[in-house]
Write an enzyme that holds these catalytic residues in place. Structure first.
Site, mmCIF file in Angstrom:
data_model
loop_
_atom_site.group_PDB
_atom_site.id
_atom_site.type_symbol
_atom_site.label_atom_id
_atom_site.label_comp_id
_atom_site.label_asym_id
_atom_site.label_seq_id
_atom_site.Cartn_x
_atom_site.Cartn_y
_atom_site.Cartn_z
ATOM 1 C CD GLN A 120 -33.507 -15.638 34.329
ATOM 2 O OE1 GLN A 120 -33.075 -15.602 35.471
ATOM 3 N NE2 GLN A 120 -34.803 -15.742 34.057
ATOM 4 C CB SER A 136 -36.560 -15.071 40.333
ATOM 5 O OG SER A 136 -36.722 -13.906 39.584
ATOM 6 C CB SER A 148 -35.847 -17.625 30.613
ATOM 7 O OG SER A 148 -36.726 -16.741 31.250
ATOM 8 C CD GLU A 170 -33.725 -9.173 30.802
ATOM 9 O OE1 GLU A 170 -34.545 -10.042 30.534
ATOM 10 O OE2 GLU A 170 -33.117 -9.140 31.885
#
Lengths: 387, 349
Positions: A126, A129, A161, A244
């Protein structure tokens, strides 16, 4: 209200158990965050799962799933963790992006991405951020500039991640340069080996490289890689975050098995530990049970046509705090040996508790910090004012 | 597997909720307190007319034969309203116990008709709740269970911090009492489970009432030019307490469903429910006081009614230490793991 499994559900459990007993690797795989070798070993496991059509049991058969409901998914997860099967290296894909793709993707996008995701052929990271957009995710600055049938991506993503070894990433980009905050954002996929992508691994608190920085310098991707409409990115992103936090990422079985191991550790050392440790062990067990009851309740409601709301946030706070407390209890049993690495000659049955403890400390931070979750609960569940 | 209340169960819960929202407001509680009477007769009459008195008494004994799960949110609603009258203990503990001990007792049918209530003296509780208004009292003695006429017994009031809780010590002569059974132990064990799970349900209701009061206040009360509920320091406390409630409630419901197994698994679940609900109520009540600031420490704000009920129920029907050891017994002597979440003893093998 009927808290008994049906004969069909029992039979399904048996089927999963039998398959797991025959297929789960007997030795734990090396971490997928510390080496290419460990990562690929986990990808191979995903392929084995896919071959047995266990990759994502809730997905339609056409995408490699079994079209099962959430109760069966919970049963599958229980047997998965019971068998000690490897962690899912593609969790960003199968648990987060997958359900969102299913909801917002075109038929072409679904057939392009979902099966390759379920099979482990494409493992996802992903890219949400940015250095200046953490809890304040709407502050993202990375841009996607439309150029014919393509987007040109530029920017700097961080805390991504799995990005060190993964194949693809999905991220939030500003498609409208004049826009501010939540508007003008789009969710776009890009291959991590595309020209102009630079990956900088970040060493974690435990020395592993579970996340990375991604630098994007004029990375060209087809407009096909945009999920949903231009400017719809924030809404889709929140749907992903809901899944999530809500249900998929942390199924109860994971914590129940950890609690079970904690009880075993306690039984092995109960003569050496002070009485208060027993209460901490029981609390860990009870919390894992409570989480399971809550998720079964949510799953039953979703099956009956309900939707997931702010409880996605209550779940995330609960499991992340439970995970820390559970590992803390284990360390208190290990006492003065708790600082030892597993490789230390005197480590004995020290297990992975220290690794797990460090990982648990990330729980209140990732997937939306617990402070953000508390705001969501206060504002959306309790109706407290925003300003 | 369907962790979902039925429409009928939803309806029962809605009926009692709206009845209590009308007849058991904090203003009603204060009026009762000022009058100094044990019950609000109009409210009690309305409750009796709902026809729930025999809800948990088996059909063969003339009751409705409902399950604990059918009544669990009734008890939750009683907690939410801090109901003074003994709907929960009479209906869900005393009458099922009386029915098990003496299904043909005339007191049972009179109680199911709403003419009298029945109180229970239980070894888990040092005093008997609502003995002074009861038409009959179930009292254990020396392994046996007796039915005692309050008129023939000596009741000494034991005032509680909860102004609506009416505790007594009960002394009676064996000659004046009716022996129901010489083997009270198994009956008393089941009564304890019922007492504990319905106390847990009330505690969840109490906890939610505290949060709702505090949220309402935090929206209205302005400081530094804004409602205090807009500040994260306040929001986060309330959110944390709400999280605790969210993970106590499903345990209470699951324990209610398992209650009638009466095995180590169901007992541990009841105990877990009691512990989780008590700790949610404790945190919610203290948070509500803190959010109200100095007002929270005043007699004028209603939070203290709930705080006091929470203190009483946390230790009624088994202390936290008692319930923790029942959980430990299940955890340390039976198989663990996710496949046993909904287990019962027979399926151990």
């Amino acid at each position: 209200m009927d808290l008994n499994f049906t004969p069909q559900q029992d039979a399904f459990r048996k089927e999963v158990r039998t398959w797991m007993e025959q297929n789960v690797p007997s030795d734990p795989l090396p971490s997928f965050d510390s080496s290419r070798e460990g990562f690929e070993a986990h990808r191979d496991w995903e392929k084995v799962l896919h071959k047995g059509r266990w990759g994502m049991v809730t997905w339609p058969e056409s995408y490699g799933g079994r079209g099962l409901d959430l109760i069966q998914w919970l049963i599958f997860e229980e047997e998965y963790y019971r068998a000690g099967a490897p962690l899912r290296v593609n969790q960003n894909g199968i648990f987060l992006l997958g359900p969102t793709l299913m909801e917002y993707g075109t038929e072409e996008q679904k057939s392009r991405f979902l099966t390759a995701m379920a099979s482990g052929d494409e493992v996802w990271a992903q890219a949400w951020s940015e250095p200046q957009a953490g809890s304040d995710l709407a502050a993202v600055r990375a841009t996607a500039t439309r150029d014919g049938d393509e987007y040109v991506l530029n920017g700097h993503k961080i805390w991504s991640s799995r990005a060190v070894f993964a194949d693809w990433a999905f991220g939030l980009f500003r498609t409208d340069p004049q826009s501010e905050r939540h508007k003008g954002l789009s969710l776009i996929f890009f291959p991590l080996d595309a020209q102009g992508v630079k990956i900088q691994p970040i060493a974690q608190i435990d020395g592993e490289t579970g996340f990375a920085e991604i630098f994007l310098d004029d990375v060209r991707v087809p407009a096909f890689n945009r999920l949903g409409d231009e400017g719809q990115g924030w809404r889709i992103c929140m749907a992903t975050a809901g899944f999530e936090r809500g249900l998929m990422l942390r199924s109860p079985a994971r914590f129940q098995v950890t609690a079970q191991k904690l009880v075993a550790l306690y039984l092995a050392h109960q003569d050496e530990v002070e009485p208060s440790v027993r209460d901490a062990v029981m609390q860990a067990w009870m919390d894992a049970e409570a989480y399971a009851f809550s998720i079964y309740q949510t799953a039953s409601r979703l099956i009956a046509g309900g939707s997931i709301g702010a409880e996605a946030s209550t779940n995330k706070i609960f499991w992340s705090e439970m995970d820390i407390a559970t590992h803390k209890a284990a360390l208190s049993i290990l006492g003065a040996r708790s600082e030892l690495l597993r490789s230390a000659p005197g480590a004995g049955d020290i297990g992975r508790w220290l690794d797990g403890y460090f990982f648990s400390l990330a729980g209140p931070i990732y997937a939306g910090s617990n402070e953000v979750q508390r705001n969501i609960i206060a504002e959306r569940m309790l109706g407290l004012p925003r300003v | 597997m369907d962790f979902h209340f039925s429409e009928e169960q939803d309806m029962t819960a809605d009926v009692i909720r709206s009845l209590l929202a009308k007849l058991c407001t904090p203003a009603d509680l204060r009026r009762l307190m000022a009058a100094g009477t044990p019950r609000d007769d109009v409210r009690w009459q309305n409750i009796v007319e709902m026809g729930l008195s025999g809800a948990l008494v088996p059909e063969v004994a003339g009751g409705l034969g409902l399950d604990a799960a059918d009544f669990i949110r009734v008890a939750e609603a009683c907690g939410y309203a801090a109901l003074p009258e003994p709907l929960v203990e009479n209906t869900a503990v005393a009458l099922p116990l009386l029915a098990e001990a003496a299904s043909d007792a005339s007191e049972l049918s009179r109680a199911m008709d709403g003419e009298i209530t029945v109180a229970v003296g239980h070894p888990a509780n040092p005093f008997v709740a609502d003995a002074d208004t009861a038409g009959a009292i179930l009292m254990p003695h020396d392994g046996a269970l007796y039915l005692v006429d309050p008129g023939s017994a000596t009741l000494v009031a034991q005032p509680s911090i909860d102004p609506f809780r009416r505790l007594s010590s009960v002394n009676f002569d064996l000659e004046d009492a009716r022996l129901l059974t010489n083997d009270a132990q198994p009956l008393l064990e089941r009564a304890l489970d019922r007492g504990a799970i319905f106390a847990a349900a009330q505690l969840v209701g109490i906890a939610q009432a505290c949060i709702d009061l505090a949220v309402a206040y935090a929206k209205e009360r302005n400081q530094f030019g804004k409602p205090i509920g807009s500040y994260q320091a306040v929001k986060h406390q309330l959110a944390s307490a709400q999280v605790k409630i969210e993970f106590a409630r499903p345990v209470v419901y699951a324990a209610a469903v398992a209650l009638s197994q009466y095995d180590d698994f169901s007992r541990a679940r009841v105990s877990h429910a009691k512990l989780a609900a008590a700790s949610a109520a404790d945190l919610a009540a203290r948070t509500a006081i803190q959010v109200h600031g100095a007002m929270g420490y005043s007699w004028e704000v209603d939070v203290h009614f709930f705080l006091k009920r929470a203190i009483a129920l946390e230790n009624a029907w088994g202390t936290p230490a008692f319930h923790r050891s029942r959980v430990a017994h299940r955890v340390l002597t039976h198989p663990l793991g996710p496949e046993h979440t909904f287990a019962r003893e027979q399926s151990d093998a």
